[in-house]
Design an enzyme around this catalytic site. Structure first.
Site, PDB file in Angstrom:
ATOM      1  N   VAL A   1       0.809  -1.227   0.000  1.00 15.14           N
ATOM      2  CA  VAL A   1       0.000   0.000   0.000  1.00 15.14           C
ATOM      3  C   VAL A   1       0.843   1.279   0.000  1.00 15.14           C
ATOM      4  O   VAL A   1       0.396   2.323   0.462  1.00 15.14           O
ATOM      5  CB  VAL A   1      -1.045   0.013   1.146  1.00 15.14           C
ATOM      6  CG1 VAL A   1      -2.089  -1.062   0.939  1.00 15.14           C
ATOM      7  CG2 VAL A   1      -0.382  -0.144   2.511  1.00 15.14           C
TER       8      VAL A   1
ATOM      9  N   ASP B   1       1.204  -5.275   3.251  1.00 14.54           N
ATOM     10  CA  ASP B   1       2.470  -4.607   3.569  1.00 14.54           C
ATOM     11  C   ASP B   1       2.275  -3.100   3.624  1.00 14.54           C
ATOM     12  O   ASP B   1       2.015  -2.459   2.602  1.00 14.54           O
ATOM     13  CB  ASP B   1       3.500  -4.952   2.484  1.00 14.54           C
ATOM     14  CG  ASP B   1       4.863  -4.340   2.772  1.00 14.54           C
ATOM     15  OD1 ASP B   1       5.655  -4.981   3.478  1.00 14.54           O
ATOM     16  OD2 ASP B   1       5.134  -3.210   2.289  1.00 14.54           O
TER      17      ASP B   1
ATOM     18  N   TYR C   1       4.019   5.441   5.201  1.00 13.92           N
ATOM     19  CA  TYR C   1       2.993   5.480   4.148  1.00 13.92           C
ATOM     20  C   TYR C   1       1.757   6.275   4.612  1.00 13.92           C
ATOM     21  O   TYR C   1       0.866   6.557   3.824  1.00 13.92           O
ATOM     22  CB  TYR C   1       2.545   4.074   3.719  1.00 13.92           C
ATOM     23  CG  TYR C   1       3.615   3.176   3.149  1.00 13.92           C
ATOM     24  CD1 TYR C   1       4.893   3.649   2.842  1.00 13.92           C
ATOM     25  CD2 TYR C   1       3.361   1.831   2.904  1.00 13.92           C
ATOM     26  CE1 TYR C   1       5.871   2.808   2.333  1.00 13.92           C
ATOM     27  CE2 TYR C   1       4.334   0.994   2.382  1.00 13.92           C
ATOM     28  CZ  TYR C   1       5.594   1.482   2.114  1.00 13.92           C
ATOM     29  OH  TYR C   1       6.549   0.639   1.604  1.00 13.92           O
TER      30      TYR C   1
ATOM     31  N   LYS D   1       6.501  -1.072   8.888  1.00 18.64           N
ATOM     32  CA  LYS D   1       7.937  -0.769   8.933  1.00 18.64           C
ATOM     33  C   LYS D   1       8.168   0.476   9.784  1.00 18.64           C
ATOM     34  O   LYS D   1       7.364   1.416   9.736  1.00 18.64           O
ATOM     35  CB  LYS D   1       8.486  -0.515   7.516  1.00 18.64           C
ATOM     36  CG  LYS D   1       8.050  -1.540   6.503  1.00 18.64           C
ATOM     37  CD  LYS D   1       8.631  -1.286   5.124  1.00 18.64           C
ATOM     38  CE  LYS D   1       7.924  -2.131   4.082  1.00 18.64           C
ATOM     39  NZ  LYS D   1       6.631  -1.587   3.615  1.00 18.64           N
TER      40      LYS D   1
ATOM     41  N   HIS E   1      12.888   0.200   8.166  1.00 18.16           N
ATOM     42  CA  HIS E   1      12.655   0.588   6.770  1.00 18.16           C
ATOM     43  C   HIS E   1      13.946   0.881   5.985  1.00 18.16           C
ATOM     44  O   HIS E   1      14.028   0.626   4.787  1.00 18.16           O
ATOM     45  CB  HIS E   1      11.739   1.821   6.745  1.00 18.16           C
ATOM     46  CG  HIS E   1      10.900   1.936   5.512  1.00 18.16           C
ATOM     47  ND1 HIS E   1       9.617   2.417   5.530  1.00 18.16           N
ATOM     48  CD2 HIS E   1      11.148   1.646   4.222  1.00 18.16           C
ATOM     49  CE1 HIS E   1       9.125   2.417   4.299  1.00 18.16           C
ATOM     50  NE2 HIS E   1      10.046   1.955   3.482  1.00 18.16           N
TER      51      HIS E   1
ATOM     52  N   SER F   1      14.726  -3.704   5.831  1.00 23.01           N
ATOM     53  CA  SER F   1      14.378  -3.378   4.453  1.00 23.01           C
ATOM     54  C   SER F   1      15.450  -2.446   3.890  1.00 23.01           C
ATOM     55  O   SER F   1      15.976  -1.599   4.624  1.00 23.01           O
ATOM     56  CB  SER F   1      13.008  -2.695   4.419  1.00 23.01           C
ATOM     57  OG  SER F   1      12.705  -2.299   3.112  1.00 23.01           O
TER      58      SER F   1
ATOM     59  N   THR G   1      -4.441  -0.128  -7.155  1.00 24.15           N
ATOM     60  CA  THR G   1      -5.675   0.373  -6.544  1.00 24.15           C
ATOM     61  C   THR G   1      -6.900  -0.186  -7.291  1.00 24.15           C
ATOM     62  O   THR G   1      -8.025   0.104  -6.906  1.00 24.15           O
ATOM     63  CB  THR G   1      -5.714   1.916  -6.589  1.00 24.15           C
ATOM     64  OG1 THR G   1      -5.490   2.325  -7.946  1.00 24.15           O
ATOM     65  CG2 THR G   1      -4.669   2.520  -5.676  1.00 24.15           C
TER      66      THR G   1
HETATM   67  P1  NAP Z   1       4.966  -1.913  -8.049  1.00 22.30           P
HETATM   68  O1  NAP Z   1       4.092  -2.872  -7.317  1.00 22.30           O
HETATM   69  O2  NAP Z   1       6.147  -2.386  -8.792  1.00 22.30           O
HETATM   70  O3  NAP Z   1       4.089  -1.121  -9.104  1.00 22.30           O
HETATM   71  C1  NAP Z   1       2.877  -0.516  -8.795  1.00 22.30           C
HETATM   72  C2  NAP Z   1       2.361   0.126 -10.085  1.00 22.30           C
HETATM   73  O4  NAP Z   1       2.008  -0.879 -11.034  1.00 22.30           O
HETATM   74  C3  NAP Z   1       1.145   0.953  -9.859  1.00 22.30           C
HETATM   75  O5  NAP Z   1       1.280   2.106 -10.675  1.00 22.30           O
HETATM   76  C4  NAP Z   1      -0.009   0.086 -10.377  1.00 22.30           C
HETATM   77  O6  NAP Z   1      -1.008   0.897 -10.922  1.00 22.30           O
HETATM   78  C5  NAP Z   1       0.664  -0.712 -11.458  1.00 22.30           C
HETATM   79  N1  NAP Z   1       0.096  -2.066 -11.615  1.00 22.30           N
HETATM   80  C6  NAP Z   1      -0.073  -2.990 -10.649  1.00 22.30           C
HETATM   81  N2  NAP Z   1      -0.543  -4.133 -11.151  1.00 22.30           N
HETATM   82  C7  NAP Z   1      -0.707  -3.921 -12.489  1.00 22.30           C
HETATM   83  C8  NAP Z   1      -1.156  -4.740 -13.544  1.00 22.30           C
HETATM   84  N3  NAP Z   1      -1.556  -6.002 -13.342  1.00 22.30           N
HETATM   85  N4  NAP Z   1      -1.175  -4.205 -14.803  1.00 22.30           N
HETATM   86  C9  NAP Z   1      -0.773  -2.934 -15.024  1.00 22.30           C
HETATM   87  N5  NAP Z   1      -0.330  -2.102 -14.041  1.00 22.30           N
HETATM   88  C10 NAP Z   1      -0.294  -2.606 -12.781  1.00 22.30           C
HETATM   89  O7  NAP Z   1       5.431  -0.720  -7.087  1.00 22.30           O
HETATM   90  P2  NAP Z   1       5.429  -0.369  -5.542  1.00 22.30           P
HETATM   91  O8  NAP Z   1       4.059  -0.036  -5.087  1.00 22.30           O
HETATM   92  O9  NAP Z   1       6.454   0.661  -5.364  1.00 22.30           O
HETATM   93  O10 NAP Z   1       5.906  -1.696  -4.808  1.00 22.30           O
HETATM   94  C11 NAP Z   1       5.033  -2.675  -4.266  1.00 22.30           C
HETATM   95  C12 NAP Z   1       5.018  -2.632  -2.758  1.00 22.30           C
HETATM   96  O11 NAP Z   1       6.330  -2.813  -2.236  1.00 22.30           O
HETATM   97  C13 NAP Z   1       4.608  -1.268  -2.168  1.00 22.30           C
HETATM   98  O12 NAP Z   1       3.230  -1.010  -2.266  1.00 22.30           O
HETATM   99  C14 NAP Z   1       5.150  -1.379  -0.775  1.00 22.30           C
HETATM  100  O13 NAP Z   1       4.298  -2.172   0.028  1.00 22.30           O
HETATM  101  C15 NAP Z   1       6.470  -2.068  -1.043  1.00 22.30           C
HETATM  102  N6  NAP Z   1       7.580  -1.072  -1.196  1.00 22.30           N
HETATM  103  C16 NAP Z   1       8.530  -1.041  -0.239  1.00 22.30           C
HETATM  104  C17 NAP Z   1       9.600  -0.172  -0.345  1.00 22.30           C
HETATM  105  C18 NAP Z   1      10.645  -0.163   0.717  1.00 22.30           C
HETATM  106  O14 NAP Z   1      11.482   0.750   0.751  1.00 22.30           O
HETATM  107  N7  NAP Z   1      10.651  -1.137   1.591  1.00 22.30           N
HETATM  108  C19 NAP Z   1       9.716   0.702  -1.440  1.00 22.30           C
HETATM  109  C20 NAP Z   1       8.715   0.649  -2.415  1.00 22.30           C
HETATM  110  C21 NAP Z   1       7.667  -0.257  -2.289  1.00 22.30           C
HETATM  111  P3  NAP Z   1      -2.482   1.101 -10.269  1.00 22.30           P
HETATM  112  O15 NAP Z   1      -2.307   1.232  -8.782  1.00 22.30           O
HETATM  113  O16 NAP Z   1      -2.952   2.363 -10.921  1.00 22.30           O
HETATM  114  O17 NAP Z   1      -3.262  -0.101 -10.668  1.00 22.30           O
END
Ligand code: NAP
Length: 290
Positions: A19, A43, A48, A77, A110, A138, A234
């Site tokens: 999220v 997560d 966030y 985190k 984090h 992380s 989303t």
């Molecule tokens: P991600 O999951 O790689 O990408 C999310 C993007 O992909 C959003 O724009 C979403 O758009 C799009 N999307 C998702 N599924 C799709 C599909 N089936 N087809 C087309 N587009 C799709 O990026 P992220 O949110 O950065 O990473 C995932 C999770 O990892 C986070 O939410 C968080 O929990 C965690 N995270 C952790 C850290 C850290 O430092 N520990 C950093 C970054 C992320 P829509 O929402 O518009 O559908």
């Protein structure tokens, strides 16, 4: 759903719903939708700013009989402003309050900056007291992970959450994490769509073989490597699509083709570059401003 067994014997669902960048206004609806679709692993993070809404969604799902608490796996985190022993300990208690939970399944530090030793000791205490079932880190890239695993700790982290996607496969990091028996979680498995990830011709061609999308190929590739994948969306249709990955297996030829996509570099920043430091400090100040 497939599960991975952590180094303390606890089981973690191989696919999680992330999220990050989900607004307060959207978070409750998204988490409820995700749980209804079948996700059991959520997560979030202090930074966030949606822990309260995530907690409301969880509570409503439990009260409505959609899911039982024991079937959920909830992670948050600790942000660096809450590092140091006392601040970290108190901040996790506050996160529990916001999430309306008695315990967390996983708590992560984090970032590997500031007093992460003090913070880690607080996580160990919370683990001993039963407030958290597993602890981890992380963005602890190999040298930081080796550091925390080697000095002044009672518990080896169960998890390390880092950026992993087909263009940044983290083979070296995987080797080091495996050596310490720390499970890897992939953040930004789609690289947030950077570098035209969703229309990558190689991934598309592989997906066509199985009637699967690029997103599904990526998530399956990660879980087949023994890496927990965290996907954010989303849109409920995409939640369903991203969840539907356990009914096909990539073959050796597919795996080889994906291996060749590796650019050995973050899609977000080069570590220790001026750009990375600027980006990081901007993020820190932005979080403090909230
Ligand atoms: P991600 O999951 O790689 O990408 C999310 C993007 O992909 C959003 O724009 C979403 O758009 C799009 N999307 C998702 N599924 C799709 C599909 N089936 N087809 C087309 N587009 C799709 O990026 P992220 O949110 O950065 O990473 C995932 C999770 O990892 C986070 O939410 C968080 O929990 C965690 N995270 C952790 C850290 C850290 O430092 N520990 C950093 C970054 C992320 P829509 O929402 O518009 O559908």
């Amino acid at each position: 759903m497939e599960y991975l067994t952590l180094n303390n014997g606890k089981k973690i669902p191989m696919l999680g719903f992330g999220v990050y960048q989900v607004s307060k206004e959207e978070a409750k609806r998204c988490v409820k939708d995700a749980i209804k679709v079948g996700y059991r692993h959520i997560d979030t993070a202090q930074s966030y700013f949606n822990e309260e809404e995530v907690g409301e969604a969880i509570l409503e799902c439990i009260n409505e009989g959609i899911v039982k608490r024991e079937d959920l796996f909830i992670t948050t985190k600790v942000w660096i402003d809450n590092y140091g022993y006392d601040k970290c300990y108190n901040s996790v208690k506050k996160s529990l309050e916001k999430l309306k939970l008695d315990y967390l399944d996983l708590i992560l530090l984090h970032q590997p900056f500031s007093d992460y030793y003090g913070a880690y000791k607080a996580l160990e205490k919370l683990y001993e007291e039963g407030y958290v079932k597993s602890i981890g880190v992380s963005n602890f890239y190999p040298s930081r992970l080796a550091d925390i695993c080697s000095f002044e700790r009672k518990i080896i982290p169960q998890v390390n959450q880092i950026e992993i996607n087909p263009l940044n496969q983290q083979k070296y990091a995987k080797e080091i994490n495996d050596r310490f028996n720390v499970a890897l979680e992939a953040w930004a498995p789609f690289g947030e769509g950077r570098e035209n990830m969703f229309s990558n011709p190689t991934l598309k061609e592989i997906g066509d073989k199985y009637n699967k999308s690029v997103a599904q190929v990526i998530l399956r590739w990660l879980t087949m490597r023994g890496i927990v994948a965290l996907a954010k969306t989303t849109h409920i249709e995409r939640m369903k699509e991203n969840f539907d990955i356990f009914d096909f297996t990539l073959d050796n030829e597919d795996l080889k083709k994906i291996e060749e996509l590796d650019k050995f570099e973050s899609l977000f920043f080069k570590h220790d570059s001026v750009e990375a430091v600027d980006l990081f400090m901007n993020f820190v100040y932005q979080r403090r401003g909230k």
